[in-house]
Design a protein around this motif. Structure first.
Motif, mmCIF file in Angstrom:
data_model
loop_
_atom_site.group_PDB
_atom_site.id
_atom_site.type_symbol
_atom_site.label_atom_id
_atom_site.label_comp_id
_atom_site.label_asym_id
_atom_site.label_seq_id
_atom_site.Cartn_x
_atom_site.Cartn_y
_atom_site.Cartn_z
ATOM 1 N N VAL A 111 7.321 23.060 4.007
ATOM 2 C CA VAL A 111 6.318 22.982 5.059
ATOM 3 C C VAL A 111 5.466 21.723 4.872
ATOM 4 N N GLY A 112 5.380 20.932 5.924
ATOM 5 C CA GLY A 112 4.556 19.735 5.898
ATOM 6 C C GLY A 112 5.180 18.548 5.203
ATOM 7 N N VAL A 113 6.412 18.684 4.725
ATOM 8 C CA VAL A 113 7.070 17.592 4.015
ATOM 9 C C VAL A 113 7.972 16.842 4.988
ATOM 10 N N GLU A 114 7.698 15.547 5.169
ATOM 11 C CA GLU A 114 8.559 14.716 5.998
ATOM 12 C C GLU A 114 9.745 14.271 5.165
ATOM 13 N N THR A 115 10.902 14.144 5.801
ATOM 14 C CA THR A 115 12.094 13.722 5.081
ATOM 15 C C THR A 115 12.749 12.534 5.780
ATOM 16 N N ALA A 116 13.543 11.809 5.030
ATOM 17 C CA ALA A 116 14.357 10.712 5.550
ATOM 18 C C ALA A 116 15.706 10.780 4.853
ATOM 19 N N ASP B 286 0.810 -1.211 0.000
ATOM 20 C CA ASP B 286 0.000 0.000 0.000
ATOM 21 C C ASP B 286 0.849 1.269 0.000
ATOM 22 N N VAL B 287 2.093 1.133 -0.478
ATOM 23 C CA VAL B 287 3.019 2.267 -0.573
ATOM 24 C C VAL B 287 3.416 2.448 -2.039
ATOM 25 N N GLY C 36 13.040 5.930 4.774
ATOM 26 C CA GLY C 36 11.721 6.430 4.414
ATOM 27 C C GLY C 36 10.686 5.319 4.378
ATOM 28 N N LEU C 37 11.055 4.192 3.762
ATOM 29 C CA LEU C 37 10.141 3.055 3.719
ATOM 30 C C LEU C 37 9.868 2.514 5.116
ATOM 31 N N ALA C 38 10.895 2.469 5.947
ATOM 32 C CA ALA C 38 10.709 2.000 7.324
ATOM 33 C C ALA C 38 9.743 2.921 8.076
ATOM 34 N N ALA C 39 9.872 4.228 7.867
ATOM 35 C CA ALA C 39 8.966 5.178 8.521
ATOM 36 C C ALA C 39 7.526 4.978 8.059
ATOM 37 N N LEU C 40 7.348 4.504 6.830
ATOM 38 C CA LEU C 40 6.010 4.238 6.298
ATOM 39 C C LEU C 40 5.499 2.855 6.696
ATOM 40 N N GLY C 41 6.314 2.124 7.474
ATOM 41 C CA GLY C 41 5.886 0.816 7.938
ATOM 42 C C GLY C 41 6.258 -0.332 7.034
ATOM 43 N N TRP C 42 7.042 -0.065 5.998
ATOM 44 C CA TRP C 42 7.452 -1.114 5.078
ATOM 45 C C TRP C 42 8.708 -1.776 5.626
ATOM 46 N N ARG C 43 8.700 -3.078 5.721
ATOM 47 C CA ARG C 43 9.863 -3.809 6.224
ATOM 48 C C ARG C 43 10.348 -4.778 5.171
#
Length: 136
Positions: A103-108, A16-17, A114-121
C-alpha cells in the motif's frame, strides 16, 4: 545508532535523489538499520526522491514488505517520493499469494524507469565517433 559503524546497504546520492538496493540477506536488524539510515539521509540531505532497486531480491517475506511500506510512509512524511524498482515476477507472485499489498508503494519495472519517474534524466550520449573533451 552509536558504536562502531556496521556494514549496511549502500545509499548513493544522485542530485536530490537517493539510490539504494536490497539483497536477499536482509535480516531484521539490517532492515531496521537500513530504514533508520535512509530516513536520516532523506532528512539531512533534503532528498525529494528515493529509488530502491530490488532486482537482486529473489524472495520476499511479510517483514521485508512491511519494511518497504513503512519506509515509504516515513519518506513521504519527510517530503520524498519512493519508487521500488526491479521487482522480479516470483517476488510479485509471492506477494499476491501471501495477500500482501504494498500500500502506497510506487513501483517501476527497472531502475532506469524509476529514476525517470523521479525526474532524473541520463545525459545524452554523444554520437558514435564523436570526439569527447576537445578543447578549442
Amino acid at each position: 545508532m552509536t558504536g562502531q559503524p556496521q556494514p549496511g546497504v549502500p545509499i548513493l546520492r544522485l542530485g536530490d535523489v537517493l539510490v539504494t538496493g536490497l539483497l536477499n540477506e536482509l535480516d531484521d536488524r539490517t532492515a531496521i538499520a537500513f530504514t533508520e539510515e535512509l530516513t536520516e539521509r532523506i532528512s539531512a540531505e533534503g532528498a525529494r526522491g528515493v529509488l530502491i532497486d530490488i532486482s537482486r531480491l529473489e524472495i520476499i517475506d511479510s517483514f521485508v514488505a512491511r519494511t518497504l511500506m513503512e519506509l515509504t510512509t516515513v519518506a513521504r512524511l519527510l517530503g520524498a517520493r519512493v519508487i521500488v524498482a526491479g521487482m522480479r515476477p516470483p517476488v510479485a507472485i509471492t506477494l499476491v499469494e501471501l495477500g500482501i499489498e504494498l500500500v502506497g508503494v510506487e513501483t517501476a519495472l527497472n531502475p532506469e524507469q524509476g529514476l525517470a519517474a523521479l525526474g532524473w534524466r541520463q545525459a545524452p550520449q554523444p554520437p558514435e565517433g564523436a570526439r569527447r573533451g576537445t578543447a578549442r
